[in-house]
Design an enzyme around this catalytic site. Structure first.
Site, PDB file in Angstrom:
ATOM      1  N   ILE A 182      97.826 -22.124  78.109  1.00 47.55           N
ATOM      2  CA  ILE A 182      99.124 -21.482  77.921  1.00 47.55           C
ATOM      3  C   ILE A 182      99.624 -20.849  79.209  1.00 47.55           C
ATOM      4  O   ILE A 182     100.792 -21.001  79.585  1.00 47.55           O
ATOM      5  CB  ILE A 182      99.050 -20.475  76.756  1.00 47.55           C
ATOM      6  CG1 ILE A 182      98.926 -21.256  75.437  1.00 47.55           C
ATOM      7  CG2 ILE A 182     100.268 -19.564  76.742  1.00 47.55           C
ATOM      8  CD1 ILE A 182      98.574 -20.421  74.245  1.00 47.55           C
TER       9      ILE A 182
ATOM     10  N   LYS B  32      98.533 -15.078  67.555  1.00 48.60           N
ATOM     11  CA  LYS B  32      98.755 -15.739  66.271  1.00 48.60           C
ATOM     12  C   LYS B  32      98.403 -14.867  65.071  1.00 48.60           C
ATOM     13  O   LYS B  32      98.937 -15.058  63.996  1.00 48.60           O
ATOM     14  CB  LYS B  32      97.886 -16.998  66.181  1.00 48.60           C
ATOM     15  CG  LYS B  32      98.279 -18.100  67.140  1.00 48.60           C
ATOM     16  CD  LYS B  32      97.320 -19.272  66.963  1.00 48.60           C
ATOM     17  CE  LYS B  32      97.658 -20.395  67.933  1.00 48.60           C
ATOM     18  NZ  LYS B  32      96.646 -21.469  67.823  1.00 48.60           N
TER      19      LYS B  32
ATOM     20  N   GLU C 237      90.300 -20.985  68.258  1.00 47.25           N
ATOM     21  CA  GLU C 237      91.017 -20.019  67.407  1.00 47.25           C
ATOM     22  C   GLU C 237      91.470 -20.676  66.105  1.00 47.25           C
ATOM     23  O   GLU C 237      91.448 -20.064  65.038  1.00 47.25           O
ATOM     24  CB  GLU C 237      92.226 -19.434  68.149  1.00 47.25           C
ATOM     25  CG  GLU C 237      91.857 -18.320  69.109  1.00 47.25           C
ATOM     26  CD  GLU C 237      93.009 -17.325  69.293  1.00 47.25           C
ATOM     27  OE1 GLU C 237      93.405 -16.678  68.302  1.00 47.25           O
ATOM     28  OE2 GLU C 237      93.499 -17.212  70.428  1.00 47.25           O
TER      29      GLU C 237
ATOM     30  N   HIS D 242      90.424 -20.605  61.267  1.00 46.66           N
ATOM     31  CA  HIS D 242      91.259 -20.622  60.067  1.00 46.66           C
ATOM     32  C   HIS D 242      90.793 -21.643  59.032  1.00 46.66           C
ATOM     33  O   HIS D 242      91.351 -21.707  57.941  1.00 46.66           O
ATOM     34  CB  HIS D 242      92.709 -20.969  60.437  1.00 46.66           C
ATOM     35  CG  HIS D 242      93.366 -19.942  61.297  1.00 46.66           C
ATOM     36  ND1 HIS D 242      93.745 -18.706  60.829  1.00 46.66           N
ATOM     37  CD2 HIS D 242      93.709 -19.963  62.605  1.00 46.66           C
ATOM     38  CE1 HIS D 242      94.317 -18.020  61.814  1.00 46.66           C
ATOM     39  NE2 HIS D 242      94.296 -18.755  62.907  1.00 46.66           N
TER      40      HIS D 242
END
Lengths: 354, 354
Positions: free
Chosen positions: B14, B148, B219, B223
């Site tokens: 990023i 996030k 990351e 989830h």
């Protein structure tokens, strides 16, 4: 946020529906409304139901002249809904007759946070001139309009310093298009480093809203091939009906003069000439004749070309898509104004607040 | 607007792509970048090409510890791209080694308008703690992150008064989702007076970007059913590869913890529980496995129910959709900051600037 006390100038389709939509949203108190003959002011909050009931199908209108307010749907010569002295807001228990409706609202401006100008602006500079009057009275709050024509933006910019000096935050073109769809285009552009084109294509089915929106339809006709603002303004109602008949109720517009172009250029998204606005208006059905879509085509930093899209459900009416965003932008502008941000903003510079 | 001098903390995928995208946008000068071992500062503007070339496939990383910066893609134990003391920014002619990269950037803060925190935040409060350090140094400008996780927003809100006192405008969750898509949801909501649901569904094809984005993938794994932040953090690279193999390179996520929910609630659009985020990540192809779509379903003031949608072209990469909006929100935040608006903002409160 603290409660927002707002006024509506003009009680044609857009003014009326804004009052109605506002009753569904939080934190908004309508305190004033006016049309060409009358004004209703109540700082504890107008009774919107009574006002709408009393004025339904009874919009104050008359020949276009130098009087104060030419309400949406009625400014054209010989509006069919003219009812003389008792037309419009005067017919409401809350209304009173006045020769100077806008001045009457300006006189109460200390207790008003935002004014929506739902005026037809058949003269190009009508809304800029009204804004100037608020500035001259040192109104320190929000003005917002739902105007469509590109050339008006420049007239507002010419007056920007005067608006800033007064403490006015002016949001121009804050309806559906320009407005919601202009904002959507600015967001959709964020994937790209260079925008090739923005295409805004709208569908409106207006059967049940036709009576309330004759002013808007007349403004649209000005965008048809062979017509302009002047010729549309001079058409009689019978001529408009004949034109609509000729098209079986369905008018298609290509590459209209719509302020989305200059508003996107103002926001640095693309050149005005890369923006195209068109659509289909059907006055004989409520179903949309085509799906309202914003398409933004651009090039990404990594060399791809793509088109991001934003689509409104066909079930959402023009009224929902104009008046919801107008209120959202109004709320956002009040936050800006309270923070001391004055001047002219377009919808691509301001995220509307729910 | 005047030129914006910005810094990037973290030079994983990023951070690197933000530097690259910024070279394609107007009015931005990158003046500082850092990773865990090094910092590069040049107030006349970094040479982005040299910096990216020198650090390509050579990202500073190491075991997660109390050192200053855990760069995106490398904070996990045993990152495959660890290259010892000469890793990352230090390999650039513009870089120098340091034990205190963030403090080195803070020391230059008077000449920086905005700092993008491209940090993996594997500890929940890492980004809030870094923000606190900027506030403690009386940094008066913009901080922005692309985080996030929903729970981090509350940690930032807890520190909001301290940020306001320092003069910081903090934009949280300003990438693709949350970020661009959160903003799109807030706009799409404007047609309605009540929101029933917001569904965000994303597709990412990450074959060529996989190496640079291992931190992001890790990351995301947190989830998946049966995993959480802790267990994802403790996985070895081999375990991650095995997991990816098991799914043929394609991981599907349903109802992830994504901050879009609390950010839309903050903006008054809907309750956090009415927001669902899911998607498909394919690390073995660059084509998107599914079209990224935001669907906002609501009720209009006139009683209709509809769904407005926003779709990203499959040709737009994750990088284009994260870093373009990050820069757009950064620019918008600088305008706010210069106008004296301090505090914590989410993307649904701020229209990004092109």
């Amino acid at each position: 946020m603290d409660d927002i006390r707002f006024a509506v100038l003009g009680t044609g389709g857009i003014g009326r529906r804004t009052l109605e939509v506002a009753t569904h949203r939080d934190g908004l108190t309508p305190v004033a409304a006016c049309d060409r003959n009358g004004v209703a002011i109540d700082h504890d909050g107008l009774d919107v139901d009574e006002l709408l009931d009393a004025t339904e199908g009874n919009i104050a209108s008359g020949p276009s002249d130098e009087r104060d307010v030419a309400p949406d749907g009625g400014a054209a010569a010989g509006g069919v809904k003219q009812h003389g002295e008792q037309a419009g807001i005067v017919a409401s228990d809350q209304g009173r007759e006045t020769e100077t409706p806008i001045d009457d609202v300006i006189a109460e401006a200390d207790e008003i946070d935002a004014v929506l100008m739902a005026l037809p602006n058949l003269e190009h500079d009508f809304i800029p001139r009204v804004a100037q009057r608020f500035a001259d009275a040192d109104y320190e709050a929000v003005l917002i309009d739902v105007l469509k024509r590109s050339r008006v933006i420049g007239m507002l910019e010419d007056r920007e310093q005067r608006l800033v000096d007064a403490g006015i935050t002016f949001v121009c073109g804050a309806g559906a298009t320009p407005g919601l769809l202009t904002g959507a285009a600015a967001l959709a552009a964020q994937s790209f480093v260079e925008i090739e084109s923005v295409d805004i294509w709208w569908g409106v089915g207006l059967k049940s809203g036709y009576e309330d929106n004759r002013g808007t339809v007349r403004e649209d006709i000005a965008h048809l091939d062979g017509y302009d603002i002047e010729s549309a303004r001079e058409m009689s109602e019978a001529e408009i009906e004949a034109l609509i008949d000729e098209h079986d109720g369905r008018l298609e517009f290509d590459d209209m003069e719509h302020a989305d172009d200059v508003l996107l250029e103002r926001a640095g998204v693309c050149d005005a000439e890369d923006v195209t606005v068109g659509g289909i208006l059907d006055v004989r059905q409520d179903e949309k004749p085509t799906t309202t879509t914003v398409s933004v085509t651009g090039r990404t930093f990594d060399g791809e070309t793509g088109t991001n899209t934003f689509q409104l459900d066909d079930a959402t009416s023009m009224e929902a898509n104009v008046n919801g965003p107008a209120i959202g932008y109004l709320k956002a502008a009040v936050l800006r104004n309270r923070a001391g941000d004055y001047g002219v903003y377009g919808p691509a510079e301001l995220m509307p607040t729910f």
